[in-house]
Motif scaffolding. Structure first.
Motif, mmCIF file in Angstrom:
data_model
loop_
_atom_site.group_PDB
_atom_site.id
_atom_site.type_symbol
_atom_site.label_atom_id
_atom_site.label_comp_id
_atom_site.label_asym_id
_atom_site.label_seq_id
_atom_site.Cartn_x
_atom_site.Cartn_y
_atom_site.Cartn_z
ATOM 1 N N HIS A 1 -64.322 33.479 0.920
ATOM 2 C CA HIS A 1 -65.440 34.176 1.534
ATOM 3 C C HIS A 1 -66.792 33.599 1.116
ATOM 4 O O HIS A 1 -66.983 33.189 -0.026
ATOM 5 C CB HIS A 1 -65.399 35.666 1.179
ATOM 6 C CG HIS A 1 -64.343 36.418 1.918
ATOM 7 N ND1 HIS A 1 -63.307 37.057 1.287
ATOM 8 C CD2 HIS A 1 -64.148 36.608 3.247
ATOM 9 C CE1 HIS A 1 -62.529 37.613 2.198
ATOM 10 N NE2 HIS A 1 -63.005 37.352 3.379
ATOM 11 N N LEU B 1 -73.343 45.909 4.636
ATOM 12 C CA LEU B 1 -72.008 45.404 4.915
ATOM 13 C C LEU B 1 -70.983 46.541 4.918
ATOM 14 O O LEU B 1 -69.991 46.499 5.634
ATOM 15 C CB LEU B 1 -71.609 44.350 3.876
ATOM 16 C CG LEU B 1 -72.487 43.096 3.835
ATOM 17 C CD1 LEU B 1 -71.978 42.137 2.770
ATOM 18 C CD2 LEU B 1 -72.544 42.414 5.184
ATOM 19 N N LEU C 1 -71.602 36.088 7.675
ATOM 20 C CA LEU C 1 -70.406 36.234 6.845
ATOM 21 C C LEU C 1 -69.361 35.229 7.305
ATOM 22 O O LEU C 1 -69.159 35.045 8.512
ATOM 23 C CB LEU C 1 -69.843 37.645 6.954
ATOM 24 C CG LEU C 1 -70.831 38.779 6.698
ATOM 25 C CD1 LEU C 1 -70.161 40.123 6.876
ATOM 26 C CD2 LEU C 1 -71.424 38.664 5.323
ATOM 27 N N ILE D 1 -71.139 34.365 1.950
ATOM 28 C CA ILE D 1 -72.188 35.195 2.543
ATOM 29 C C ILE D 1 -73.501 34.423 2.487
ATOM 30 O O ILE D 1 -73.897 33.949 1.420
ATOM 31 C CB ILE D 1 -72.333 36.533 1.808
ATOM 32 C CG1 ILE D 1 -71.031 37.339 1.905
ATOM 33 C CG2 ILE D 1 -73.483 37.344 2.387
ATOM 34 C CD1 ILE D 1 -71.079 38.664 1.171
#
Length: 586
Positions: free
Chosen positions: A412, A272, A431, A414
């Motif tokens: 967020h 990332l 993501l 993932i």
């Protein structure tokens, strides 16, 4: 991540077919950048739009400057802003109708979307160890209001958990999902590398320049702090510091870390951050990120108003010191005479003279295409053509009603589908960012805005040669975006429905190639630490420099900000450079 992991896609955009003339930028402070539906979003929604570039008039104003910067990505804006701060006459030429490159924002039906970076930290940092972008903003007298938070949701084969930054919180997650061995190994890793952060961060990025003047602005100026950091580390730490410019995997291997979850997690963070796994990323980059995330008092930050607020701040700083930015000004080629870059020619036919330098914020491959064939040294051309590229992206932008969505939704998420395939495998890692959770002004009342993407893992070969108007292209978009939809549904829960989305947009590698002017839609160079190094900023052509993710230090918001600063510093005297460091207190 601005101080750690960041997902930057490009530096120079292709304008829409509806541009009539270039324009100089005038915007109100803190305004959100709004894209018209004729660019990236129309490509996402419909494949019928034309890719023809029309530019019928030349921009107004003086068609010359000390320095001409091609492209208004973050690297280009940092470079131009600092040059203006140094008193240089600088102009930024941007093909698109909005500045910002991959960090620009766009608006559809009152939903304001981030097009690229979404995970940041370090905006509020100051001093020697500050984030490079924060140092540039500080030099320009600008700041960015941010919402702070300390966690993101993780969905991995072992389960799902709220991953928290800080020195202790992550241990609880490891205990539950990976076991006591993982806890011991993670502690061993932190104990080994956090002391190294003092050396990794001893030289402020704003002090670096690309000539021997660096011995004064960085070497002599910060020698004491560097020696002090080595003294504090002790012999073992100094030995470890010698590995800062080696792959991070060497540190992991030297510690004997074997737990599968720890190895996978480190690879994920590395990928990332830099688009490569831990065997390809510089230890210094990873240690910098660990210092931002796993020291006491650390936090993540999201800029209020979205990534467009970052661009706004940089443009304000540029214009405050007399710099100019001209939008809808597509650079057709770099003009070279007697081995020197003397300016650029716009698609309109206008010549813009550069008295001192031309700085390209385009990728290495696209910069190469701007140069006259006869002016390119063969070795330079071959090096660029032989540089391996990261893959491209799939994007999903959504605007939807928040009714039925859980109130504790985080910004967020993932998703890793299968560790055994590797974090760099296509369709394996997704993501997701829901920035309206922290910045509600990005969506209409009671709504959310969402951006999901695969981080530089989508093969361009699957898309190469496809007609964007064809049924085959539309079908492939539907097939390849399904992994994004499924990840969104998993993250948002049963209250989310595809059918209730008011805005649905899918972007592909062809979107990147077309609108970001990225060769093959690439994320950037796939340069592996220990085997290769990112190119420096001067080129074999006199007075031509490059900044951005094709140059040192590499991919990511901190890296491109640093690259822009290095070029700007290199174009002024050592005394001017030192005066700036004094002025910002570093």
């Amino acid at each position: 991540m601005a101080a750690a992991t960041t997902f930057t896609l490009g530096t120079l955009f292709n304008p829409t077919p509806y541009f009539n003339k270039p324009k100089f930028l005038t915007r109100k402070p803190n305004s959100i950048l709004a894209r018209t539906s004729s660019n990236f979003t129309q490509e996402s929604v419909s494949s019928s739009s034309s890719s023809t570039v029309t530019q019928s008039k030349s921009f107004s104003g003086k068609p010359e400057a000390d320095v001409v910067v091609i492209g208004s990505g973050l690297g280009g804006l940092c470079c131009a802003g600092l040059l203006a701060r140094y008193g240089q006459d600088v102009i930024v030429l941007e093909s698109h109708d909005q500045p910002g490159g991959a960090a620009h924002a766009f608006e559809i039906k009152d939903y304001k979307f981030d097009s690229g970076p979404s995970l940041f930290s370090g905006f509020q940092s100051r001093g020697l160890q500050a984030n490079p972008l924060a140092q540039v903003l500080d030099a320009l007298g600008e700041s960015i209001p941010c919402a702070k938070y300390d966690s993101w949701m993780v969905y991995v084969p072992e389960g799902e958990f709220l991953s928290r930054i800080g020195p202790t919180e992550f241990f609880k997650d490891l205990e539950m999902y990976a076991g006591p061995d993982a806890v011991l190994e993670w502690r061993k890793l932190l104990d080994a590398i956090l002391p190294l952060s003092a050396a990794a961060m001893a030289l402020p990025p704003l002090s670096i320049r690309g000539d021997l003047g660096v011995l004064s602005t960085a070497g002599a100026r910060y020698a004491f702090s560097l020696l002090k950091s080595f003294a504090q580390m002790g012999p073992q730490g100094v030995l470890g510091a010698t590995k800062l410019l080696r792959p991070f995997s060497e540190i992991v291997d030297s510690l004997g870390l074997k737990d599968p979850f720890i190895r996978n997690w480190v690879d994920l963070l590395s990928f990332l951050l830099a688009g490569v796994k831990s065997d390809g990323v510089l230890s210094a980059e990873m240690i910098y990120m660990f210092a931002e995330w796993y020291k006491p008092g650390c936090s993540l930050e999201y800029p209020l108003g979205g990534t467009g607020a970052i661009v706004d701040a940089l443009v304000r700083g540029l214009e405050k010191f007399g710099g100019r930015i001209s939008l809808r000004s597509h650079v057709e080629n770099i003009v070279v005479e007697d081995g020197r870059a003397i300016g650029v020619k716009l698609r309109s036919g206008q010549f813009v003279r550069a008295r001192k330098a031309v700085v390209s914020n385009a990728s290495m491959w696209d910069t190469l295409n701007l140069l006259p064939k006869e002016a390119i040294p063969k070795s330079y051309e071959e090096r660029i053509e032989n540089t391996k590229q990261c893959e491209s992206f799939m994007h999903l932008h959504l605007g939807f009603d928040a009714e039925g969505i859980r109130e504790d939704l985080g910004i967020h998420h993932i998703v890793v589908n299968d560790w055994s395939r590797g974090v760099d495998a296509d369709q394996n890692v997704v993501l997701i960012s829901v920035p309206s959770v922290l910045s509600p002004d990005l969506a209409p009342p009671g709504k959310h805005v969402l951006h999901a993407y695969t981080p530089g893992t989508e093969p361009f070969e699957l898309w190469e040669g496809l007609d964007r108007k064809s049924a085959q292209y539309k079908q492939l978009k539907a097939e390849r975006s399904e992994v994004l939809w499924k990840a969104v549904e998993r993250s948002l829960g049963p209250g989310f429905s595809r059918d209730k989305c008011e805005v649905k947009m899918v972007g592909t590698p062809l979107t990147h190639q077309r609108f970001l002017r990225r060769n093959r839609g690439t994320y950037g160079p796939a340069i592996q630490a220990g085997k290769e190094s990112f190119p420096g900023h001067p080129t074999p052509i006199s007075q031509l420099y490059c900044c951005g993710d094709s140059t040192f230090p590499g991919i990511g918001v901190p890296a491109v900000a640093a690259s822009g600063a290095i070029v700007a510093n290199s174009l002024v005297s050592v005394s001017q450079h030192s005066e700036l460091l004094d002025a910002v207190g570093i």
